[in-house]
Design an enzyme around this catalytic site. Sequence first.
Site, PDB file in Angstrom:
ATOM      1  CB  CYS A 233      47.558  66.497 -13.765  1.00 27.24           C
ATOM      2  SG  CYS A 233      48.732  66.508 -15.121  1.00 27.24           S
TER       3      CYS A 233
ATOM      4  CG  ASP B 275      52.089  72.526 -17.697  1.00 20.85           C
ATOM      5  OD1 ASP B 275      52.159  72.069 -16.542  1.00 20.85           O
ATOM      6  OD2 ASP B 275      51.837  71.817 -18.686  1.00 20.85           O
ATOM      7  CB  SER B 276      55.911  70.358 -16.664  1.00 16.80           C
ATOM      8  OG  SER B 276      54.664  69.734 -16.894  1.00 16.80           O
TER       9      SER B 276
ATOM     10  CD  GLU C 149      53.942  66.968 -22.765  1.00 13.81           C
ATOM     11  OE1 GLU C 149      54.626  67.276 -23.741  1.00 13.81           O
ATOM     12  OE2 GLU C 149      53.443  67.808 -21.974  1.00 13.81           O
TER      13      GLU C 149
ATOM     14  CB  CYS D 183      52.200  73.060 -13.668  1.00 14.42           C
ATOM     15  SG  CYS D 183      53.136  71.554 -13.337  1.00 14.42           S
TER      16      CYS D 183
ATOM     17  CG  HIS E  19      49.701  67.181 -19.243  1.00 12.02           C
ATOM     18  ND1 HIS E  19      50.359  68.171 -18.557  1.00 12.02           N
ATOM     19  CD2 HIS E  19      50.532  66.824 -20.265  1.00 12.02           C
ATOM     20  CE1 HIS E  19      51.532  68.398 -19.139  1.00 12.02           C
ATOM     21  NE2 HIS E  19      51.660  67.597 -20.185  1.00 12.02           N
TER      22      HIS E  19
END
Length: 271
Positions: free
Chosen positions: A185, A10-11, A151, A73, A187
């Site tokens: 997404c 993933d990013s 994040e 991702c 996240h």
Amino acid sequence: MDKRPIGVFDSGLGGLSTVRAMKKLLPNEDIIYFGDTGRVPYGTRSNETVETYAAQDIKFLQSFSCKMIVAACGTVSTAAANVLSSTEEPSTGIAKPSAKAAVNATKNNVIGVMGTSATVNSGAFDEEINRLCGSAKVVSVSCPLLVSLVESNWIDVDDEVTNAAVKRYITPILEAGADTIILGCTHFPILAPIIQKIAGDKVTLIDSGLEEARYVKSVLESQGLTNDKSHLGKHRYFVSDKTQNFVDVARVLLGEDISGNCEFVDIFKVI
Ligand code: DGL
């Protein structure tokens, strides 16, 4: 039986939501995780850049002879789908499994998609949903701020800022009458308690990490690639920047302290 690990990337830390589900569904599998924490976010970048990053991330995972490549991702799954589908190993992103789950879940055929800007601009979810159900109405909203909030570990269900951001982003989806929302997404499953609270109990949330893990399990089983059932899966975590947030969110999500098991990789050297 196949003892090789599964490569997941993933990013950043969002892909840990896929790992969380894989640990439950595939307890015998070894996992190599790469979080590109040094280059996150991907979702605000051009398709060309996302493709370049995805190709490097995949190459890094291939150095471990992974039996399957999993893009945990949403941005890679949609904006760099061509790179992902060109691997020699079986591979998957989140778009197809999540779209299928949403089409199965919806009763009124109105489906919301929350994703990054790159994901929404790619139109990949709309395309996949409409391929499965031509009459479905899809309302896609790009939610870039939510990536930064996750994040930053602002993930508490009562966090005022995150609640306000979620409310603002999902209002058009709720106003359109969606009964199902894809967390498009990786996240965003981390914010599921907040999103569910604001959307209400009548709305079904599709956890992209969980749907992807289910799909990985089905591929391994159908292709005879599962590991020995007596093996206890081992997990290694790599990041391109050692951030405290990665370890903090991993503790909440995975229920384990990975601070001693989080290795740095200089992804720029992978070409
Ligand atoms: N995890 C990424 C995704 O699913 C979001 C973060 C980013 O923008 O890189 O798209």
